[in-house]
Design a protein around this motif. Structure first.
Motif, short mmCIF file in Angstrom:
data_model
loop_
_atom_site.label_atom_id
_atom_site.label_comp_id
_atom_site.label_asym_id
_atom_site.label_seq_id
_atom_site.Cartn_x
_atom_site.Cartn_y
_atom_site.Cartn_z
N TYR A 80 0.84 -1.20 0.00
CA TYR A 80 0.00 0.00 0.00
C TYR A 80 0.87 1.24 0.00
O TYR A 80 2.06 1.19 0.30
N ARG A 122 -3.15 1.42 -7.78
CA ARG A 122 -4.18 0.37 -7.87
C ARG A 122 -3.94 -0.53 -9.07
O ARG A 122 -4.24 -1.73 -9.03
N LYS A 127 -3.06 -1.08 -2.45
CA LYS A 127 -4.08 -0.20 -1.89
C LYS A 127 -3.55 1.22 -1.84
O LYS A 127 -2.33 1.45 -1.75
N ASP A 184 -8.38 3.92 0.47
CA ASP A 184 -8.56 2.73 1.32
C ASP A 184 -8.17 3.04 2.76
O ASP A 184 -8.57 2.33 3.68
#
Ligand code: JFZ
Length: 315
Positions: A80, A122, A127, A184
């Motif tokens: 992420y 993405r 994320k 997110d």
């Protein structure tokens, strides 16, 4: 709740990105090297708002390659990315309808930086999270100033009513970033002058985004989903709480041209293994330049971590 946290718990490793107008002075103000972390230069040197605004004219990241950043994170084994949508200097990295103190209106670059990164990140299967400084804002009138009494500032131009600031800047901008980018993660920071009453309208915005994960820095007693030990690894982790250690690779979050105090790859890997073994996540920072380049020393270390991951990682 557990289902919502599942991806985050499995992720273990993420990239933090501190990027903004502070990358222009890059630690130096009127020929003087300013101590402390680079993104705090406006507060540290008490730079007047009008003068600080001038730096935005030189914030022109023409070398920005969001796909390369996303790939760099992915190849290092990160799952992420969290980037500063607005840091304490109040400058937004997207086109905010709330203010002209943003990348689209105040910089020659003239367009949003966040959507291209969200798409690239993405696209790599990672994320995408946003940092937002909800309380401290050193340019918009009324925004909180650490070390000052409520409503006060080093510059008359940024004095004002904190509740008015929350209502006219922080709440609508949080709403903007949630709807525009569907992050997110929402990463709040430094709840200066916050209270339960003041935090509640911000927290309420999350209701429309039931999947979102937030940290413990909103203020007013809101605990969020994650503890955020900063620059250190808790000896035994946290009982019954998810947690994430955020850390710099040198001594600053935002780019400082003369900070060469880089941690070794060995130290970074040691930290990662230490954190993961105690049940936490590692959010490791990069501070890109005003031209849009991640420092080579950071890229080198992330590549080396990636090589280690190829041998020792699980995917
Ligand atoms: C904050 C910011 O002020 C800083 O610029 C950076 O964005 C960092 C990630 O977060 O700094 C903090 C926040 C919390 C603590 C210390 C520094 N803390 O809880 O010890």
């Amino acid at each position: 709740r557990d289902a919502r946290m599942e991806w985050w718990r499995e992720a273990k490793f993420g990239m933090f990105i501190h990027w903004g107008v502070y990358s222009v002075p890059a630690g130096t103000y009127h020929e003087k090297q300013i101590g402390g972390i680079g993104e705090w230069i406006m507060r540290q040197a008490e730079i007047p708002v009008a003068e600080y605004r001038g730096y935005a004219q030189d914030f022109n990241p023409v070398k920005y390659e969001p796909e390369a950043w996303a790939k760099l994170a992915k190849d290092a084994g990160m799952r992420y990315v969290v980037i500063t949508s607005k840091h304490h200097d109040g400058f937004a990295l997207y086109d905010s309808a709330v203010t002209d103190w943003d990348i689209a209106d105040a910089s020659p670059y003239g367009k949003d930086l966040l959507k291209p990164l969200a798409q690239a990140v993405r696209g790599e299967g990672l994320k995408f999270g946003l940092y937002y400084s909800q309380a401290q804002d050193w340019t918009h009138p009324g925004g909180a100033k650490a070390g000052y009494g409520e409503g006060d500032s080093w510059d008359d131009a940024s004095k004002g009513d904190f509740d008015e600031y929350l209502k006219t800047v922080a709440v609508p901008q949080t709403e903007e970033i949630l709807t525009k980018f569907q992050p997110d993660i929402l990463w709040w920071d430094t709840p200066v002058w916050m209270s339960a009453e003041r935090a509640a309208p911000l927290n309420a915005l999350l209701a429309d985004h039931p999947q979102i994960i937030t940290n413990n820095r909103l203020g007013g007693g809101f605990r969020g989903d994650t503890e955020t030990p900063e620059q250190h690894i808790p000896a035994t982790g946290y009982k019954d709480r998810d947690w994430e250690t955020c850390m710099t690779m040198n001594g600053t979050w935002g780019f400082k041209s003369y900070d060469h105090n880089w941690k070794s790859t060995e130290t970074l890997l040691h930290n990662l293994v230490d954190i993961v073994s105690k049940g936490g996540n590692y959010l490791l920072n990069v501070g890109p330049t005003s031209e849009g380049e991640i420092p080579q020393a950071s890229i080198d270390r992330l590549h080396e971590i990636g090589k280690w991951m190829d041998v020792n990682g699980d995917s």
